[in-house]
Design a protein around this motif. Structure first.
Motif, PDB file in Angstrom:
ATOM      1  N   TYR A 110       0.904  -1.076  -0.073  1.00  0.00           N
ATOM      2  CA  TYR A 110       0.086  -0.026   0.048  1.00  0.00           C
ATOM      3  C   TYR A 110       0.906   1.036   0.099  1.00  0.00           C
ATOM      4  N   ARG A 111       0.408   2.035  -0.762  1.00  0.00           N
ATOM      5  CA  ARG A 111       1.508   3.393  -0.960  1.00  0.00           C
ATOM      6  C   ARG A 111       0.646   4.741  -0.224  1.00  0.00           C
ATOM      7  N   GLY A 112      -0.366   4.414   0.341  1.00  0.00           N
ATOM      8  CA  GLY A 112      -1.147   5.390   1.011  1.00  0.00           C
ATOM      9  C   GLY A 112      -2.103   6.535   0.036  1.00  0.00           C
ATOM     10  N   GLU A 113      -2.863   7.269   0.644  1.00  0.00           N
ATOM     11  CA  GLU A 113      -3.704   8.157  -0.336  1.00  0.00           C
ATOM     12  C   GLU A 113      -2.767   8.924  -1.040  1.00  0.00           C
ATOM     13  N   LYS A 114      -3.511   9.381  -2.236  1.00  0.00           N
ATOM     14  CA  LYS A 114      -2.488  10.010  -2.981  1.00  0.00           C
ATOM     15  C   LYS A 114      -2.270  11.553  -2.431  1.00  0.00           C
ATOM     16  N   GLU A 115      -3.157  11.974  -1.540  1.00  0.00           N
ATOM     17  CA  GLU A 115      -2.752  13.378  -0.958  1.00  0.00           C
ATOM     18  C   GLU A 115      -1.532  13.255   0.318  1.00  0.00           C
TER      19      GLU A 115
ATOM     20  N   GLU B 257      -4.828   5.669 -11.064  1.00  0.00           N
ATOM     21  CA  GLU B 257      -4.062   6.411 -11.857  1.00  0.00           C
ATOM     22  C   GLU B 257      -4.111   7.488 -12.543  1.00  0.00           C
ATOM     23  N   GLN B 258      -5.226   7.173 -13.465  1.00  0.00           N
ATOM     24  CA  GLN B 258      -5.888   8.270 -14.350  1.00  0.00           C
ATOM     25  C   GLN B 258      -6.544   9.463 -13.544  1.00  0.00           C
ATOM     26  N   GLY B 259      -6.654   9.309 -12.235  1.00  0.00           N
ATOM     27  CA  GLY B 259      -7.419  10.592 -11.488  1.00  0.00           C
ATOM     28  C   GLY B 259      -8.864  10.334 -11.398  1.00  0.00           C
ATOM     29  N   THR B 260      -9.476   9.312 -11.782  1.00  0.00           N
ATOM     30  CA  THR B 260     -11.080   8.970 -11.834  1.00  0.00           C
ATOM     31  C   THR B 260     -11.548   8.445 -10.737  1.00  0.00           C
ATOM     32  N   ARG B 261     -12.465   8.790 -10.157  1.00  0.00           N
ATOM     33  CA  ARG B 261     -13.031   8.545  -8.729  1.00  0.00           C
ATOM     34  C   ARG B 261     -13.562   7.215  -9.008  1.00  0.00           C
ATOM     35  N   ILE B 262     -13.640   6.221  -8.207  1.00  0.00           N
ATOM     36  CA  ILE B 262     -14.469   5.162  -8.295  1.00  0.00           C
ATOM     37  C   ILE B 262     -14.904   4.905  -6.987  1.00  0.00           C
ATOM     38  N   PRO B 263     -16.235   4.909  -6.749  1.00  0.00           N
ATOM     39  CA  PRO B 263     -16.963   4.924  -5.576  1.00  0.00           C
ATOM     40  C   PRO B 263     -17.002   3.396  -4.976  1.00  0.00           C
TER      41      PRO B 263
END
Length: 409
Positions: free
Chosen positions: A211-216, A371-377
């Motif tokens: 796990y890399r963590g959240e993007k922020e 990776e493309q920045g698309t949100r997936i709920p």
């Protein structure tokens, strides 16, 4: 016999790795060569090597870790293994070096690990460059003949499903860091994957995830990486382990180098995998039958569904040839869109609980960005998320584009 030699800068890490195996009952120390005293603590063993290594402070890479791997058909007891280890060390010019010989029991095949150093008692450095290609290969062939062992070439042809020897990680059952480290080391060494999601697809089979963590988060921005034990639903449990603190150091920087090498290396298995999957696909009338038959062939398909039950991604894990391919990398006919069309009736009639079983090794990440920045709920996806395939067929996408152009005109 297959011999593997690795060198490093920390003898302590190598010894602790093997001693942890002994502590967990997965190995035993069978021989100590060049030691005057036999009943030594782990710290004593490390200090004994460090005294020799301090004779040459210029050489930083001074730890040598060797594994000798035998076929399950080889009849090798503890005594024979000691003789083979002694002959091997002599053949590669390490007969006068102190060493520790550990017999491991964590795999389906017999194997031993040898811990030694390339600094001699006179302070001279023993050359290890091309040691594996020259002296090791020559010695290996002599030992195979002398002890009537299965030849390395034959052993490599006998593909073994890695799922047999590796034990799944279970939180609280064993020491977490050691359990995760053993699995990650074996998977990164044996499998050919080209991305973090593909690595997670394999690790998920053993209840482990990267796990890399959240993007922020700072961890993501600094390219940090941790490994965790996963529960039966694919959720991370317990305290995560930093990649940099593990013996094999499976950091993101190292993995990215592996991604590049594996992209080329896995090509040799693509056609074989294609042939098996196509053969199974032609004789399957449902997705359940398709995935079930693939598992019998040693191929684990990971299928991913949206909340509405729509198939949007598939990854094939070949546990025989030990490689991973996304469906789209094998061709349009094996990608999610094609499978969705082929088994569309089954999707409408299938029980949602059955679909959950197909992805129980995958992890829940609500609102995770791809990776493309698309949100997936709220999708059932693997850790840092797979890159979802567009669920809209190519022909339909083209028609939509034409309609938009007409409206603009």
């Amino acid at each position: 016999m297959v011999a593997k030699i690795s060198t490093g800068k920390t003898i302590g890490g190598v010894i602790r790795y093997n001693e942890q195996k002994v502590k967990s009952g997965q190995a035993k120390l069978v021989q100590m060569g060049g030691f005057a005293v036999k009943n030594l603590t782990v710290r004593d063993k490390i200090q004994s090597f460090e005294k020799v290594q301090n004779l040459n402070t210029r050489t930083k890479t001074n730890a040598v870790h060797i594994s000798l791997n035998f076929s399950p058909e080889d009849k090798v007891d503890g005594y024979i293994l000691q003789k083979i280890a002694g002959d091997y060390l002599k053949g590669i010019g390490f007969e006068n070096q102190p060493y520790l010989l550990y017999q491991h029991f964590d795999a389906a095949h017999p194997h031993v690990h040898i811990v030694t150093t390339n600094i001699s008692s006179s302070g001279k450095r023993i050359e290890t460059h091309n040691l594996g290609k020259v002296l090791s290969e020559q010695t290996r062939k002599q030992i195979e003949q002398r002890y009537d062992l299965v030849k390395a070439e034959e052993q490599r042809k006998q593909k073994v499903n890695l799922l047999q020897p590796l034990e799944k990680a279970v939180y609280g059952k064993r020491e977490t860091k050691a359990s995760i480290s053993n699995i990650v080391q074996e998977v990164t060494r044996s499998y050919q994957f080209t991305s973090l999601p593909e690595l997670n697809a394999v690790l998920g089979q053993f209840n482990v995830g990267a796990y890399r963590g959240e993007k922020e988060s700072d961890m993501f921005k600094n390219k940090g990486l941790v490994y965790s034990v996963l529960d039966t639903s694919g959720n991370r449990v317990g305290v995560p382990v930093k990649a940099s603190s593990m013996y094999c150091r499976p950091t993101l920087a190292r993995l990215e180098k592996l991604f590049l090498r594996n992209k080329e290396a896995r090509k040799q298995h693509r056609e074989t995998l294609l042939g098996v999957i196509h053969g199974v696909l032609q004789n399957s009338s449902s997705l359940e039958e398709f995935t079930s038959k693939l598992r019998i062939e040693g191929i684990k398909p990971l299928v991913r569904f949206s909340e509405e039950g729509r198939l949007y991604g598939v990854t094939y894990i070949d546990n025989v040839n030990r490689c991973v391919f996304n469906g789209s990398a094998l061709g349009k006919e094996l990608a999610a869109n094609a499978l969705s069309v082929r088994f569309s009736k089954e999707y409408i009639l299938s029980d949602p609980s059955e679909r959950e079983q197909e992805v129980k090794q995958e992890i829940k990440i609500t609102g995770q960005e791809t990776e493309q920045g698309t949100r997936i709920p709220s999708l059932e996806i693997s850790l840092t998320s797979y890159q979802p395939e567009d669920p809209t067929p190519y022909e339909l996408r083209q028609k939509k584009k034409k309609k938009r152009r007409k409206r603009i005109q």
